[in-house]
Enzyme design. Sequence first.
Site, PDB file in Angstrom:
ATOM      1  CB  CYS A   1      -2.239  -3.223   5.192  1.00  0.00           C
ATOM      2  SG  CYS A   1      -3.924  -2.377   5.034  1.00  0.00           S
TER       3      CYS A   1
ATOM      4  CE  LYS B   1      -3.312  -4.762   1.260  1.00  0.00           C
ATOM      5  NZ  LYS B   1      -4.103  -3.891   2.262  1.00  0.00           N
TER       6      LYS B   1
ATOM      7  CG  ASP C   1      -1.912  -1.124   1.452  1.00  0.00           C
ATOM      8  OD1 ASP C   1      -1.971  -1.863   0.431  1.00  0.00           O
ATOM      9  OD2 ASP C   1      -2.674  -1.517   2.389  1.00  0.00           O
TER      10      ASP C   1
END
Length: 225
Positions: free
Chosen positions: A164, A131, A22
Amino acid sequence: MLPARPEPLPVDPKTTAVIVIDMQNAYASPGGYLDLAGFDISGAAKVTHEIKGVLEVARSAGMTVIYFQNGWDDGYVEAGGPGSPNWWKSNALKTMRARPELQGKLLARGQWDYELVDDLTPQPGDIRLHKTRYSGFFNSQLDSVLRARGIRHLVFTGIATNVCVESTLRDGFMLEYFGTVLEDATHQAGPDFVQKAALFNIETFFGWVSTTADFKGTFGQLAPG
């Protein structure tokens, strides 16, 4: 052997993937979601620099590089409605509800917020996956991509360590993947103690913790073979 805590471990480049979690404008750029939601992103620039160096070494050593981008469709169907705990706990969704002028701008595919930061543009041969929840294993192609390539070891970088990154590493542990996080190539969402707590959890229960210097020192002289 890769120096790590709680002990060094053997890592074969041919069966290793570096996972970039991310590194989007949402999490690493001023004006992105984390910044707008009130989180401190002052460490993100250094993390970006460290990841860039790690990826150069990883590619030269023949490792697989996988980028994740977190977010949803522009209508936020994938985010879930009030029947989903994600609707209640996602700080991006809560920020948009509190500030309606941001609706449709945060973590929506096609928006600036969703895009990877400029300094970490994927290179030919890199893999990019999408995701919709904290874990990169949830409803994604990650497991099949890894198994098809014989990958057994995952080296984690990115943001946020306690959300995450840790979620994906934990799920990988349950699926028999060896997970190592490079602590100075990650950054937390929250106070400094959150980073320490996440790293403690990882090295004590779920994987290993190393550094970018040790990673580059171990693999920097290797050529793919």
